[in-house]
Design a protein around this motif. Structure first.
Motif: not given
Length: 337
Positions: A56-62, A91-97
């Motif tokens: 899950e992308n919880i503002a940790n993608y960077e 990143l999937i569409a919507g940037d959630s994962f």
């Protein structure tokens, strides 16, 4: 997922515990209430050869986008799961994962063939536009029209192209022509040319065939050759392109009125740009993917969607950047024949 695949996915999921997420991958977020942990899901296909890990992308993608991060995720797949390695991420569409795709890199997916047409029949596909390249890889020529093959001398590129791919195309009712600046058995077998000027003339000939096919398609009120009943796929092999370029430049220096290099550039650009819609497929083969050793810029772009790199060519980051820009920064690995 099958029941067995689900069990394996659960075992891989358990590898990503709090310690790995927080201390190793550093994908948790420290808050005043403690560490916020991302959701993690694992999927694997029914034959256990590939799958993905969704974090899950919880503002940790960077933090997950750092160089070599994919190799860090691969490092967690240890022990009995060491055969799996992360090969790409997105990143999937919507940037959630964030998806980390992994594959079984220990199990060979090679096809083992003998030097006769009858043995190739087991690799013939029901879809005549689909060509089997390995156990887990199929080239769908109706989707991606052209193919590039880059490999050093003695890496097996001509054997793969002539002995396997061209013969398989014949069994699937393709029209095949094999041209090479170095005269070899495949030029003779598939009615090609080895003289540089005649190779250019063949490229120009196929441009006229392309124009005729376009006219037939338009007169029939169709959009693509796939909608025509009597229009087979055409495969045109151009081998030893670096040698061909050098020969054409030498001819132009000898006779400045010939302008044979310009004729080659115009013909190959036209074929690569328009050939896809009328069933003409270019298989471009060379030792190097540079401008001097491969196709001109426009044709190189049109032939970069499907690329096979063998041996030393696949090892070189500077080599990959010409045709596979997204893979130029892969970690150094050794790719044998």
């Amino acid at each position: 997922m099958s029941k067995q695949a689900y069990k394996l996915a659960r075992k891989i999921h358990r590898l990503f515990n709090d310690k790995q997420i927080t201390d190793i991958l550093k994908l948790s977020n420290l808050t005043r209430y403690g560490d916020e942990m991302p959701e993690i899901y694992v999927w694997i296909n029914s034959n256990f050869s590939e799958g993905y890990i969704a974090i899950e992308n919880i503002a940790n993608y960077e933090r997950a986008d750092r160089e070599k991060f994919e190799q860090r995720v691969s490092g967690i797949l240890s022990g009995r799961f060491q055969k799996y390695a992360v090969v790409s991420s997105e990143l999937i569409a919507g940037d959630s994962f964030i998806l980390f795709y992994f594959e079984d890199t220990f199990t060979s997916q090679r096809l083992y063939i003998k030097d006769n047409m009858n043995f190739l029949k087991e690799f013939v596909s029901d879809d005549k536009h689909a060509l089997k390249l390995s156990k887990d890889l199929t080239w769908h020529a109706d989707v991606t029209a052209h193919l590039s093959i880059i490999a050093r001398t003695r890496a097996g590129k001509s054997v793969f192209a002539g002995r396997y791919l061209a013969r398989l195309m014949l069994l699937q009712n393709w029209v095949v022509e094999y041209n090479s600046a170095k005269y070899d058995r495949y030029v003779k077998e598939f009615n090609g040319q080895s003289d540089p000027i005649k190779i250019v003339e063949r490229a120009e000939y196929w441009c006229t065939i392309m124009d005729n096919r376009l006219r037939e398609i338009n007169e029939a009120g169709k959009e693509k050759y796939l909608e025509m009943n009597d229009m087979p796929d055409i495969a045109i092999f151009f081998d030893e392109i670096g040698n061909l370029n050098a020969s054409l430049e030498s001819l132009d220096k000898t006779d400045k009125t010939l302008k044979i290099m310009n004729r080659w550039i115009n013909a190959i650009n036209k074929l690569s740009a328009t050939g896809a819609s009328i069933g003409i497929h270019i298989i471009a083969i060379s030792q190097f993917a540079t401008k001097e050793g491969f196709l001109p810029s426009l044709a190189r772009v049109n032939c970069s969607d499907a690329v096979i790199m063998l041996g030393g060519a696949a090892d070189s980051a500077s080599e990959r950047q010409y045709l596979m820009s997204g893979f130029a920064d892969m970690p150094k690995r050794r790719y044998d024949k």
